[in-house]
Design a protein around this motif. Structure first.
Motif, mmCIF file in Angstrom:
data_model
loop_
_atom_site.group_PDB
_atom_site.id
_atom_site.type_symbol
_atom_site.label_atom_id
_atom_site.label_comp_id
_atom_site.label_asym_id
_atom_site.label_seq_id
_atom_site.Cartn_x
_atom_site.Cartn_y
_atom_site.Cartn_z
ATOM 1 N N ASN A 241 0.728 -1.324 0.019
ATOM 2 C CA ASN A 241 -0.126 0.084 -0.045
ATOM 3 C C ASN A 241 0.768 1.237 0.026
ATOM 4 O O ASN A 241 0.498 2.417 -0.511
ATOM 5 N N SER B 298 -4.808 2.083 0.168
ATOM 6 C CA SER B 298 -5.958 0.934 0.330
ATOM 7 C C SER B 298 -7.022 1.408 -0.779
ATOM 8 O O SER B 298 -7.617 0.510 -1.179
ATOM 9 N N GLU B 299 -7.080 2.638 -0.871
ATOM 10 C CA GLU B 299 -8.195 3.323 -1.901
ATOM 11 C C GLU B 299 -7.646 2.762 -3.286
ATOM 12 O O GLU B 299 -8.619 2.499 -4.319
ATOM 13 N N ARG C 202 -5.787 0.139 -4.149
ATOM 14 C CA ARG C 202 -5.979 -1.184 -4.297
ATOM 15 C C ARG C 202 -7.412 -1.579 -4.539
ATOM 16 O O ARG C 202 -7.681 -2.395 -5.540
ATOM 17 N N GLU C 203 -8.432 -0.691 -4.164
ATOM 18 C CA GLU C 203 -9.635 -1.043 -4.149
ATOM 19 C C GLU C 203 -10.021 -0.663 -5.873
ATOM 20 O O GLU C 203 -10.790 -1.432 -6.344
ATOM 21 N N HIS C 204 -9.607 0.628 -6.162
ATOM 22 C CA HIS C 204 -9.727 0.794 -7.643
ATOM 23 C C HIS C 204 -9.107 -0.267 -8.762
ATOM 24 O O HIS C 204 -9.784 -0.487 -9.651
ATOM 25 N N ASP D 133 -11.576 -3.133 -8.658
ATOM 26 C CA ASP D 133 -12.618 -2.944 -9.631
ATOM 27 C C ASP D 133 -12.354 -2.986 -11.022
ATOM 28 O O ASP D 133 -12.977 -3.257 -11.791
#
Length: 97
Positions: free
Chosen positions: A26, A43-44, A46-48, A51
């Motif tokens: 991260n 972390s954001e 990683r989420e993107h 997706d």
């Protein structure tokens, strides 16, 4: 892939392997993308990236103007697949005055 019939100068944009980037910690992902002018936390990001994989994208362009369809003449558009990337387009040669 690039059109090998073109013998003039070509421009190619860089891309990132989504699966490859997901291996990064991260701390390295932090700031890779911005949203509303704010750098995203690791972390954001990683989420993107997750997706993007869910949408079937194995590669994503580094240049925000690189897309599919591409607005540039001579470009087939960014390929988001496993062997993807920017296929390139003819570069306009600079004129010297």
């Amino acid at each position: 892939m690039a059109d090998t019939a073109n013998t003039g100068p070509m421009t190619f944009h860089l891309c990132v392997s989504v699966r490859g980037a997901l291996r990064w910690p991260n701390t390295r992902l932090a700031g890779m993308f911005r949203k509303d002018g704010r750098r995203l936390k690791g972390s954001e990001v990683r989420e993107h990236l997750m997706d993007q994989l869910a949408a079937g994208r194995e590669h994503i362009p580094c240049d925000k103007t690189c897309a599919n369809p591409c607005p540039r003449a001579g470009c087939a558009g960014f390929d988001y697949g496993p062997e993807g990337g920017c296929p390139g387009y003819p570069t306009q040669e600079a004129t010297h005055g």
